[in-house]
Write an enzyme that holds these catalytic residues in place. Structure first.
Site, mmCIF file in Angstrom:
data_model
loop_
_atom_site.group_PDB
_atom_site.id
_atom_site.type_symbol
_atom_site.label_atom_id
_atom_site.label_comp_id
_atom_site.label_asym_id
_atom_site.label_seq_id
_atom_site.Cartn_x
_atom_site.Cartn_y
_atom_site.Cartn_z
ATOM 1 N N CYS A 189 75.038 22.705 60.438
ATOM 2 C CA CYS A 189 74.566 23.391 59.236
ATOM 3 C C CYS A 189 74.287 24.853 59.578
ATOM 4 C CB CYS A 189 73.296 22.710 58.723
ATOM 5 S SG CYS A 189 72.530 23.537 57.305
ATOM 6 N N CYS B 173 70.255 25.411 59.318
ATOM 7 C CA CYS B 173 69.256 24.819 60.217
ATOM 8 C C CYS B 173 69.823 24.275 61.525
ATOM 9 C CB CYS B 173 68.486 23.718 59.485
ATOM 10 S SG CYS B 173 69.463 22.222 59.175
ATOM 11 N N CYS C 156 72.775 18.912 53.464
ATOM 12 C CA CYS C 156 72.195 18.719 54.788
ATOM 13 C C CYS C 156 70.927 17.885 54.611
ATOM 14 C CB CYS C 156 71.884 20.061 55.438
ATOM 15 S SG CYS C 156 70.998 19.906 57.005
ATOM 16 N N CYS D 239 84.757 17.709 51.250
ATOM 17 C CA CYS D 239 85.272 19.062 51.038
ATOM 18 C C CYS D 239 84.106 20.030 51.224
ATOM 19 C CB CYS D 239 85.860 19.141 49.627
ATOM 20 S SG CYS D 239 86.620 20.706 49.247
#
Length: 159
Positions: free
Chosen positions: A75, A78, A123, A147
């Site tokens: 991510c 984070c 996330c 996607c």
């Protein structure tokens, strides 16, 4: 006959009045939470648009779409590991695509932003919008296509 029609109308109205369109983000406590101004300081404008406002980057604009290196996609907000390079495939759509995520690190939610239900991917650590899941992925694996906006990811090469 009137009782049946009345019953069907009540069922329809009850389904419309439910909380099905509420985002799970309103109900989920993420491990990492920050204010909008904190996120804006840490993310680029493009990252903020996608990750925090559920925007979409232009197709074929991310270098991660053609990345074939071995490693992990994390991510961008984070650094939570989200996707392994072994699960990436070329969907031809112009966005990085994966047939599965790293277990429990990606949250599936429902969004209605374009007028019908889609499976939104977030996330699970910070709630950032990543992209959407579709059922047109490789049939020899999961059949799913995650996607993902390239700007939502950072790539960590395997050493």
């Amino acid at each position: 006959m009137n009782k049946i029609v009345s019953f069907l109308i009540l069922v329809f109205l009850a389904s419309c009045a439910g909380k099905a369109q509420d985002s799970s983000e309103d109900n989920k406590n993420y491990k990492i939470t920050k204010t909008a101004s904190q996120w804006k300081k840490e993310l680029t404008p493009a990252q903020y648009s996608v990750l925090r406002e559920a925007g979409t980057e232009r197709p074929f604009s991310s270098p991660l779409d053609k990345n074939k290196k071995v490693g992990t996609f994390v991510c961008a907000a984070c650094k939570t590991p989200l996707y392994a390079s072994k699960d990436k495939f070329d969907s031809g759509t112009g966005w990085p695509s994966f047939d599965r995520s790293i277990k429990e690190n990606v949250l599936l939610d429902t969004d209605y932003k374009i007028g019908y239900a889609r499976t939104e991917l977030k996330c699970n650590t910070c709630g950032s919008h990543l992209g959407h899941s579709f059922d047109d992925g490789p049939k020899n694996t999961t059949g799913k296509r995650h996607c993902i906006n390239g700007v939502a990811l950072k790539f960590i090469a395997k050493k």
